[in-house]
Design a protein around this motif. Structure first.
Motif: not given
Length: 455
Positions: A269-280, A292-306
């Motif tokens: 899962v690369n797309d930050r817009a993904t909120t669920g997963i389906v199979a077909y 599905g969809p089975a709920a899935y959350t993409v956690v934001d890992d953007t580097p923090l400023p200094k």
């Protein structure tokens, strides 16, 4: 998925005299409303081939009566709303006692509408167990030492296995609420009682039983989530894909299911817009060949400023539930010889969707035939409604009212909310209902069972 079950009874007085040589048939509808978060199949309203049966019964009068148990005979009949259900269908059962074994044990006359019956129906054959049935608090006056009047009780069960399922009347209890709260329990002397109805259940090969589960509910961009699937078509190309509401995201993986229709895949899962997963199965998504969809959350890992700190809080997902404002619906009366609409308002249903995922919901209803005196019936298709639905301010989803028209035994949609990127909220659902009564319907009270299903 969470569920909530409620029942409401509606009743009108019996026919009353309104003037010289004029009678009004009070056709009240007992809308026994039961909501449940489970998918049910379309109803088949044809009654089962059923027959009244007699069985020996032992009834124990209340101790205050000071009389010994009564050994008598009960005459009863079991009917159902589906004679040929599919596995997974819900069957509504009516247990009608036309001749109770017990009678009023005291010299004191009992007034109308103080008796509440409850009982059991025994299931046998392909599916065993006991079904609890209940009846409305309704009866004509009973004279001192007079016979108890006939009564009906209803309940429902879910078909879990194919084959012939027998239904036999079981124990019942007559509760009276007058001066004192008293019970007269009646038990089958030699259980089980004779079979009164038989239904034949079949598998539903067209039903979509495909299902998926996720190894984790969230992850950073680029993480792989393990997806397990079952009951897909064996040795068929399967696609795992990310979803954002109705749209498919860029996350995608294709492979082949195993010889039993199962699989385990690891979707990146690369797309930050993904909120669920389906199979077909096949080239594109379809509800008939997907899960599905089975709920899935993409956690934001953007580097923090200094010299900064990242604060994290979590929101816990809840459930999908429903509740009713009350448990009584009274429809207006109509005149014998004229007929027309017995009208009223369904008790308000509140739907709370606190799941916080991409899935919407649907609230549907189906009704049985309305039964009256001496076996008179008003067809289920004569119950019409005009649904209405309101969305509480701030809710992510918008509630949509179902179409007006006949409810019937096949059912209709009362309200729904669509899938979306993020769904949820609170909604109030109402409906104006009208039972279209034929002109020369026999005077008396009529009752039916309306079942609401939230999925």
């Amino acid at each position: 998925m969470a569920s909530a079950t409620r029942e409401s009874a509606a009743r009108e007085p019996a026919a009353r005299r309104r003037g010289p040589r004029r009678w009004t048939a009070a056709l009240g509808a007992a809308l026994l409303v039961a909501g449940t978060a489970a998918l049910t199949g379309p109803a088949n309203a044809a009654p089962a081939a059923a027959g009244a049966v007699d069985f020996a019964t032992r009834c124990v009068p209340p101790p205050v009566a000071g009389i010994p148990p009564i050994n008598g005979t009960t005459t009863a009949e079991i009917t159902v709303d589906k004679t040929a259900p599919k596995v997974g269908d819900t069957v509504t059962v009516t247990y009608k006692v036309s001749k109770p074994a017990a009678s009023n044990p005291v010299d004191l006359a009992l007034p109308a509408d103080i008796m509440t019956p409850t009982g059991e129906v025994a299931l046998g054959g392909a599916q065993s167990g006991k079904l609890t049935v209940t009846g409305p608090k309704k009866n004509p006056p009973v004279p001192g030492k007079g016979e108890f009047p006939p009564f009906s009780m209803t309940g429902s069960f879910k078909v879990t296995a194919p084959g012939s399922i027998t239904l036999s009347p079981g124990d019942y209890n007559i509760h009276t609420s007058y001066i004192m709260e008293l019970d007269t329990p009646c038990t089958v002397s030699s259980p089980p009682a004779p079979v009164s109805a038989t239904i034949v259940a079949t598998d539903d090969p067209g039903a979509n039983e495909r299902a998926i589960s996720l190894g984790s509910a969230s992850g950073k961009p680029g993480d792989r989530v393990t997806v397990t699937g079952s009951k897909f078509t064996p040795l068929t190309e399967i696609t795992l894909a990310g979803r954002a509401g109705q749209a498919q995201t860029a996350d995608r993986l294709t492979f082949t299911s195993d010889a039993e229709g199962g699989f385990t895949g690891r979707l990146k899962v690369n797309d930050r817009a993904t909120t669920g997963i389906v199979a077909y199965e096949g080239a594109s998504w379809s509800a008939e060949k997907g899960a599905g969809p089975a709920a899935y959350t993409v956690v934001d890992d953007t580097p923090l400023p200094k010299d900064s700190q990242k604060l994290t809080a979590s929101v816990t997902a809840g459930s999908l539930t429903m509740s009713q404002a009350g448990d009584a619906v009274r429809l207006s009366s109509v005149d014998f010889g004229t007929g027309g609409g017995a009208k009223g308002d369904l008790q308000t249903v509140t739907v709370k969707d606190f799941r916080g995922g991409p899935a919407g919901w649907s609230l549907t209803g189906k009704v049985t035939d309305f039964t009256g005196p001496s076996g008179s019936v008003i067809d289920a298709g004569r119950l019409h409604w005009v649904p209405a639905c309101a969305t509480r301010q701030g809710s992510p989803s918008v509630c949509e009212a179902g179409s007006k028209g006949s409810v019937g035994s096949a059912g209709a949609t009362l309200a729904s909310a669509p899938d979306g990127t993020l769904t949820g909220g609170e909604f109030t659902v109402d409906a104006w209902v009208s039972l279209k009564v034929p002109a020369y319907t026999a005077p008396g009270e009529y009752s039916g069972v309306l079942t609401l299903t939230l999925t």
